[in-house]
Every structure is written in C-alpha cells, then in structure tokens.
Design a protein around this motif. Sequence first.
Motif, mmCIF file in Angstrom:
data_model
loop_
_atom_site.group_PDB
_atom_site.id
_atom_site.type_symbol
_atom_site.label_atom_id
_atom_site.label_comp_id
_atom_site.label_asym_id
_atom_site.label_seq_id
_atom_site.Cartn_x
_atom_site.Cartn_y
_atom_site.Cartn_z
ATOM 1 N N ALA A 51 1.834 -10.970 -14.934
ATOM 2 C CA ALA A 51 2.332 -9.688 -15.443
ATOM 3 C C ALA A 51 1.582 -8.513 -14.825
ATOM 4 O O ALA A 51 2.187 -7.501 -14.425
ATOM 5 C CB ALA A 51 2.215 -9.666 -16.969
ATOM 6 N N ASN B 54 -0.019 -16.186 -17.707
ATOM 7 C CA ASN B 54 1.053 -15.204 -17.938
ATOM 8 C C ASN B 54 0.568 -13.786 -17.646
ATOM 9 O O ASN B 54 1.258 -12.979 -17.015
ATOM 10 C CB ASN B 54 1.519 -15.265 -19.397
ATOM 11 C CG ASN B 54 2.395 -16.474 -19.687
ATOM 12 O OD1 ASN B 54 2.850 -17.157 -18.785
ATOM 13 N ND2 ASN B 54 2.617 -16.738 -20.964
ATOM 14 N N ARG C 285 5.683 -19.997 -21.522
ATOM 15 C CA ARG C 285 5.219 -19.786 -20.156
ATOM 16 C C ARG C 285 6.178 -18.894 -19.373
ATOM 17 O O ARG C 285 7.403 -19.047 -19.489
ATOM 18 C CB ARG C 285 5.081 -21.132 -19.432
ATOM 19 C CG ARG C 285 3.991 -22.025 -20.016
ATOM 20 C CD ARG C 285 3.622 -23.139 -19.036
ATOM 21 N NE ARG C 285 4.700 -24.078 -18.812
ATOM 22 C CZ ARG C 285 4.937 -25.150 -19.575
ATOM 23 N NH1 ARG C 285 4.169 -25.396 -20.623
ATOM 24 N NH2 ARG C 285 5.920 -25.960 -19.289
ATOM 25 N N SER C 286 5.596 -17.998 -18.578
ATOM 26 C CA SER C 286 6.411 -17.139 -17.705
ATOM 27 C C SER C 286 6.475 -17.722 -16.300
ATOM 28 O O SER C 286 6.869 -17.028 -15.366
ATOM 29 C CB SER C 286 5.810 -15.730 -17.650
ATOM 30 O OG SER C 286 4.563 -15.747 -16.946
ATOM 31 N N ASN D 227 11.920 -19.741 -14.525
ATOM 32 C CA ASN D 227 11.135 -18.517 -14.438
ATOM 33 C C ASN D 227 11.153 -17.973 -13.008
ATOM 34 O O ASN D 227 11.593 -18.650 -12.086
ATOM 35 C CB ASN D 227 9.693 -18.813 -14.872
ATOM 36 C CG ASN D 227 9.597 -19.081 -16.359
ATOM 37 O OD1 ASN D 227 9.878 -18.206 -17.185
ATOM 38 N ND2 ASN D 227 9.215 -20.296 -16.728
#
Length: 260
Positions: A97, A93, A26-27, A2
């Motif tokens: 974002a 996350n 998961r990011s 990531n």
Amino acid sequence: MNRNLVISIVGDESVHRTWLAGTEPRSFDLCLVYFGDRWDQWAGDGQYYLRRKGIKYQLLYDLFQDELAHLVEEYDRFWLPDDDVAADTGTVNRLFALAAKHRLQICQPAIGRGDVSFEATRAHAGYTLRYTRFVEIMCPLFTRKALVRAMPLFAANKSAWGIDWVWSSLFREDEVGIVDAAAVHHTRPLKAGGVHARLQSMGVDPGAEHAALMQQYGIRNRRFHRRIVRDTARLRGLDVAGNEVWTCSRWQDWFGRKAA
C-alpha cells in the motif's frame, strides 16, 4: 486475483508462512519456487508452486522468460523476499500500500531485527519511508515497469552482487526508498543460507563480480556506498505525520562525510 504478487525461492527452512499469518485479508497472491528435495513440501501454500533448483536471481530470470512470463502482465507490483524474511500479512499489505501511495518504483521494507549488510536498511522509528537511492537484493519490491527494466540485471552475473546498485540507479531519487513503516525481520545470520558456499564451489568471486558490474555501468559511488553500509548518509524521508524531513542536519552530514 489480487494485483500484488509475492514471489520467493524457498527451501525447507522457509518462513514464508509468516506472510500468511493473521486474520487480515491479503492484498497479494503468492508464488513459491521450491528448491529442496521434498517436492510437495510447501504445495498448496500459494496460488503458484514450482519446483526448480538454482540461485535466486538467475533462477527468477529464467522463470520470467518461460513459466512465469504471464505473471508480469497480470500483476502491478512484485515483492521478491528471501525465504528467511519474516513478516505478517498486515505488514506485507502495508508495504504494498505504501509503495503504491508514494509511487515508489523500487523499494524494500526496513529490517527490524536480524543481520544486515547495509545499516541504512535498518528500521528508523519516526519515519514512514526514506529515499535511500539504494534497495538491496534481500527483499526488493518492484512495479511492473521497474521489474521489466531491471530484469536483464538478474542474469548479469552469478552472485547478484552489485545488481542492486545498478537497478537503484535506473530511477529518480524519489522513486527508490526503504519503507520504515513496514519493517520485517531477517531470521538467519548473513551468509548462512548456503548460497555463498555454492558460489565458492563454482569458483565465483562475488566481490570481483560486483567490481566488474560497477565498471560496466560506470557507477562510481564508493563514498555513498560506505555511508549506506554505515548508515551515515543524509537522506530525505517522510515522517509518520507525512512531513518531508532529513535524516540528519547538514552539520552532521559534513562530519559523516569526513568519517566516510
């Protein structure tokens, strides 16, 4: 791999596994630095696992000069929560974002439940985020650019008191904020993690270190500081519909200023 990284200094009572809870992909990747005595306590929980003893920001500074230096170039954003901050994968996350969407250089999640030193960090219903001009040391998130710029502050003193006011002053107002739409929970009482006792045993006065740092960087914000502590500051924010709004009217702000 990531592009987001969570780095945390963790002990035996760490709640970092909440960050891994849930079915949402998961990011972010996870780096744990374990300071306890059971050396394999959390081995296997993250992509990176080290064993070191020390106090959070000084330890991170040392690691970023050595074993973790390569990570600065490999990731775009870095979240540095204390190990008593609980949040599920979806919340983490969303934090990354929203930080990216709104181009925040330094931000933190609002605190939903638990003790806080600054009432302005508590989650405000109805807001996506607020431009607070302050992000504290408990759980800041940095872009790579912000991390590189703020990193020398990690070693500015022993207690880390005051470094948050300095790093918050390095960027524009609309680049520093608290993300209400990704609230986390502080699971231990303030000063319960053992750091304050260690600082006392070392003869460190956090209040004196804070004052010295404010003087060194020419930061004179006592009134605004009090208003962030009390959550009486008039701040710009974005409501859940994306509209730019103020947290209080100018009239309320005037009374808040008088109170502060």
